[in-house]
Design a protein around this motif. Sequence first.
Motif, PDB file in Angstrom:
ATOM      1  N   LYS A 100       0.935  -1.259   0.081  1.00  0.00           N
ATOM      2  CA  LYS A 100      -0.072   0.024   0.019  1.00  0.00           C
ATOM      3  C   LYS A 100       0.879   1.184  -0.159  1.00  0.00           C
ATOM      4  O   LYS A 100       0.507   2.453  -0.602  1.00  0.00           O
ATOM      5  CB  LYS A 100      -0.862   0.072   1.280  1.00  0.00           C
ATOM      6  CG  LYS A 100      -1.988  -0.858   1.074  1.00  0.00           C
ATOM      7  CD  LYS A 100      -3.046  -0.829   2.240  1.00  0.00           C
ATOM      8  CE  LYS A 100      -4.232  -1.816   2.221  1.00  0.00           C
ATOM      9  NZ  LYS A 100      -5.280  -1.536   3.319  1.00  0.00           N
ATOM     10  N   SER A 101       1.961   1.170   0.631  1.00  0.00           N
ATOM     11  CA  SER A 101       2.842   2.240   0.674  1.00  0.00           C
ATOM     12  C   SER A 101       3.462   2.726  -0.749  1.00  0.00           C
ATOM     13  O   SER A 101       3.655   3.715  -1.126  1.00  0.00           O
ATOM     14  CB  SER A 101       4.241   2.286   1.618  1.00  0.00           C
ATOM     15  OG  SER A 101       3.527   1.954   2.807  1.00  0.00           O
ATOM     16  N   ILE A 104       0.514   4.166  -2.796  1.00  0.00           N
ATOM     17  CA  ILE A 104       0.392   5.745  -2.365  1.00  0.00           C
ATOM     18  C   ILE A 104       1.441   6.457  -3.100  1.00  0.00           C
ATOM     19  O   ILE A 104       1.152   7.582  -3.395  1.00  0.00           O
ATOM     20  CB  ILE A 104       0.134   5.858  -1.093  1.00  0.00           C
ATOM     21  CG1 ILE A 104      -1.035   5.205  -0.387  1.00  0.00           C
ATOM     22  CG2 ILE A 104       0.323   7.016  -0.545  1.00  0.00           C
ATOM     23  CD1 ILE A 104      -1.469   5.348   0.925  1.00  0.00           C
ATOM     24  N   ILE A 139      -1.878  13.726   0.512  1.00  0.00           N
ATOM     25  CA  ILE A 139      -2.089  12.501   0.915  1.00  0.00           C
ATOM     26  C   ILE A 139      -1.593  12.459   2.253  1.00  0.00           C
ATOM     27  O   ILE A 139      -2.360  11.415   3.263  1.00  0.00           O
ATOM     28  CB  ILE A 139      -0.993  11.417   0.098  1.00  0.00           C
ATOM     29  CG1 ILE A 139      -1.552  11.416  -1.409  1.00  0.00           C
ATOM     30  CG2 ILE A 139      -1.002  10.210   0.621  1.00  0.00           C
ATOM     31  CD1 ILE A 139      -2.867  10.993  -1.504  1.00  0.00           C
TER      32      ILE A 139
END
Length: 202
Positions: A100-101, A104, A139
């Motif tokens: 997920k990092s 993103i 973000i």
Amino acid sequence: MILLLSSLIFSLIFSYFTNSDILNFFALFSGIAYVLFMGVKNKFCFIIGVFNALIYAYIAYLNKLFGEVYLYLFCYFPMMIYGFFSWKKNVYISKLSPFKSILIFILIIFISYIYSFHLKDLGSRFVYLESFIFASGLIATILSLKKIINHYIYISISNIVSIYIWTRLYLENSSNLAMLVLMILFFVLGVYYLFSWRKDIK
């Protein structure tokens, strides 16, 4: 109270010895106080953040940093208000998975690329750098409201870019020293709280 007083004393001393104007003083004071209160997970940070967003947006406008004007005025400002009402003290600190990092970070790059076209039209001074700051700041703010520790990673990268921009602006005009110092403090405190928050990950 100690955090607020510490921020005030540092800002007063710095402003006195550098002859900073009142605008830069309040930007420095509110910026330091915001990071300190966010670091100790105190929702008072959002009240301070509202004022810091407005002050910084105006300073960014004066320096033709239109990407940061939009970031602080139309992103940070409303999110500070939202954060104050949605922040829950007892919510656990969490972190994103490596997958997920990466996703993103790709999202940040994509938003930066799309947003750069708008900044070109506005005549912003550092188009690609400002678009990256906008995307990573957006973000990171969303993640901070959810108490996801990764927001410190993204905002620290953004702060490095901001340090470069304000170094350039300082070399052009020494009155920008306060903003350069603020960006450096943002980076240092961000790294510190990254490790501090790690102890609370559940």
